[in-house]
Design a protein around this motif. Structure first.
Motif, PDB file in Angstrom:
ATOM      1  N   ILE A 183       0.822  -1.214   0.000  1.00 10.45           N
ATOM      2  CA  ILE A 183       0.000   0.000   0.000  1.00 10.45           C
ATOM      3  C   ILE A 183       0.858   1.267   0.000  1.00 10.45           C
ATOM      4  N   PHE A 184       2.143   1.125   0.334  1.00  9.89           N
ATOM      5  CA  PHE A 184       3.050   2.274   0.324  1.00  9.89           C
ATOM      6  C   PHE A 184       3.496   2.541  -1.114  1.00  9.89           C
ATOM      7  N   SER A 185       2.574   3.024  -1.889  1.00  9.72           N
ATOM      8  CA  SER A 185       2.805   3.344  -3.284  1.00  9.72           C
ATOM      9  C   SER A 185       1.977   4.576  -3.605  1.00  9.72           C
ATOM     10  N   ASN A 186       2.000   5.032  -4.868  1.00 11.63           N
ATOM     11  CA  ASN A 186       1.230   6.222  -5.241  1.00 11.63           C
ATOM     12  C   ASN A 186      -0.126   5.874  -5.853  1.00 11.63           C
ATOM     13  N   ILE A 187      -0.115   4.929  -6.788  1.00 12.78           N
ATOM     14  CA  ILE A 187      -1.364   4.491  -7.412  1.00 12.78           C
ATOM     15  C   ILE A 187      -1.552   3.016  -7.097  1.00 12.78           C
TER      16      ILE A 187
ATOM     17  N   GLU B 294      -7.610   8.276   5.806  1.00  9.40           N
ATOM     18  CA  GLU B 294      -6.669   8.950   6.709  1.00  9.40           C
ATOM     19  C   GLU B 294      -5.330   9.276   6.047  1.00  9.40           C
ATOM     20  N   LEU B 295      -5.053   8.655   4.888  1.00  8.49           N
ATOM     21  CA  LEU B 295      -3.757   8.798   4.207  1.00  8.49           C
ATOM     22  C   LEU B 295      -2.591   8.429   5.130  1.00  8.49           C
ATOM     23  N   GLN B 296      -2.829   7.427   5.963  1.00  4.35           N
ATOM     24  CA  GLN B 296      -1.790   6.925   6.853  1.00  4.35           C
ATOM     25  C   GLN B 296      -2.109   5.489   7.225  1.00  4.35           C
ATOM     26  N   VAL B 297      -1.078   4.780   7.692  1.00  6.11           N
ATOM     27  CA  VAL B 297      -1.220   3.376   8.061  1.00  6.11           C
ATOM     28  C   VAL B 297      -0.516   3.154   9.391  1.00  6.11           C
TER      29      VAL B 297
ATOM     30  N   TYR C 185       2.473   5.585   9.978  1.00  3.24           N
ATOM     31  CA  TYR C 185       3.292   6.016   8.848  1.00  3.24           C
ATOM     32  C   TYR C 185       2.420   6.737   7.826  1.00  3.24           C
ATOM     33  N   PRO C 186       2.822   7.959   7.436  1.00  4.82           N
ATOM     34  CA  PRO C 186       2.049   8.667   6.401  1.00  4.82           C
ATOM     35  C   PRO C 186       2.282   8.020   5.034  1.00  4.82           C
ATOM     36  N   LEU C 187       1.276   8.083   4.175  1.00  2.12           N
ATOM     37  CA  LEU C 187       1.407   7.564   2.816  1.00  2.12           C
ATOM     38  C   LEU C 187       1.899   8.667   1.884  1.00  2.12           C
ATOM     39  N   ASP C 188       2.624   8.280   0.855  1.00  2.00           N
ATOM     40  CA  ASP C 188       3.149   9.259  -0.100  1.00  2.00           C
ATOM     41  C   ASP C 188       2.017   9.902  -0.889  1.00  2.00           C
ATOM     42  N   GLU C 189       2.236  11.152  -1.280  1.00  2.00           N
ATOM     43  CA  GLU C 189       1.278  11.832  -2.155  1.00  2.00           C
ATOM     44  C   GLU C 189       1.862  11.922  -3.550  1.00  2.00           C
TER      45      GLU C 189
END
Length: 335
Positions: A114-118, A141-144, A151-155
């Motif tokens: 899930i730590f990806s952009n698309i 939440e744009l985080q995991v 951990y925030p997810l990349d935008e």
């Protein structure tokens, strides 16, 4: 923020839109190298990308959903993950887990895909509720959270989920509250006869397929989103959005008395927000500095179709949510 209370230099904004939206044509040109037709799907994926909204795609297998999404990731030069949702998938397979390192005598984090952009969540309705919830929490939440650390997810972070409407055996349909988190639900249809002829001619070869090249970067996408936020939307168009949404909740107020028996639940407040965002993204793609009622009407079906729950009476009469939206859009006055 009130868009009418802030002075807007439309000429200056228009020039900025022209410059910052020029890459839209570059994306279409590059994608056309490998994708025939499906302009509607590409348009809506770009709206989702520009408006920071996740998209649910529904269509039978073989309609180039995976190819389109992976190709879009390539031309944006961004990280892409395809996740095949299956009944035995676990939340840890998606978000990651803690692994015990015996040598160091401590736990280390192994981040999931899930730590990806698309993210392409293929056949999302094939996985149990826990996995769906893990994905939808990340979307919201744009985080995991793994262990005790968040951990925030990349935008940009964009989830494009697919559903197969034909096979219902062994599926876990998404609850309405979870489907509501998707900005749009789009129905993918078969190509036309001429498009399918072209697809056959291109794909019925065993040789090397056409390779795509990146035409923009994620930084440019994030800058474009900031420009989309500046697009002017008049109070009358804002009110039109509110009228469309409220007509699904209180149809009798808009002269649609018979719809009261056919609509169980109308669109949520997320519908108003997402319709505003998506309409501005659509105006940006048309290289305009302002939103027209036609932008709203073009995108309304995709934003509303999964947010309106028909009654049993409607289902018995084979009245779909799309039929109800058509009635609403034909009755609510356009400014």
């Amino acid at each position: 923020m009130s868009y009418t209370s802030t002075p807007v230099d439309m000429q200056e904004l228009g020039e900025k839109i022209q410059q910052s939206s020029a890459f839209i044509e570059d994306i279409y040109t590059e994608l056309n190298k490998v994708i025939v037709g499906q302009r509607y799907m590409i348009d809506r994926l770009l709206v989702g990308l520009l408006a920071d909204g996740h998209v649910l795609l529904e269509g039978v297998p073989g309609l180039a959903k995976t190819l389109t999404v992976s190709s879009l990731a390539t031309v944006i030069n961004t990280k892409f993950q395809r996740l095949q949702f299956t009944p035995d998938l676990l939340p840890a397979d998606l978000i990651g887990t803690l692994i015990y390192n015996q040598k160091e005598a401590e736990f280390t984090v192994k981040k999931g895909p899930i730590f990806s952009n698309i993210i392409l969540a293929d056949e999302i309705n094939r996985s149990p509720a826990k996995v769906q919830s893990a994905l939808l929490e990340a979307m919201q939440e744009l985080q995991v959270t793994i262990g005790e650390t968040t951990y925030p997810l990349d935008e940009p972070f964009l989830v494009l989920a697919t559903q197969n409407p034909v096979e219902q055996e062994g599926t876990y349909p998404l609850p309405e509250a979870q489907v509501d988190r998707f900005m749009m639900k789009i129905n993918i249809d078969y190509p036309t006869e001429s498009e399918e002829l072209e697809i056959m001619r291109r794909m019925a070869k065993t040789g090397k397929k056409e390779e795509l090249k990146p035409v923009i970067t994620t930084e440019k996408v994030l800058k474009a989103r900031k420009v989309v936020d500046q697009i002017y939307i008049d109070e009358k168009v804002e009110q039109y959005i509110i009228d469309l949404v409220f007509a699904t909740r209180n149809p009798e107020k808009y002269g649609l008395d018979d719809l009261s028996e056919l609509i169980n639940f109308g669109a949520s407040p997320r519908a108003s927000i997402n319709l505003n965002l998506a309409a501005r993204a659509h105006a940006f793609m048309e290289h305009r500095a302002y939103v027209t009622p036609e932008d709203v009407r073009t995108i309304a079906m995709d934003v509303l179709r999964h947010r309106i729950i028909p009654t049993f009476e409607a289902e018995a009469e084979e009245v779909t949510s799309e039929d109800l939206i058509d009635r609403v859009m034909s009755s609510v006055q356009v400014p």
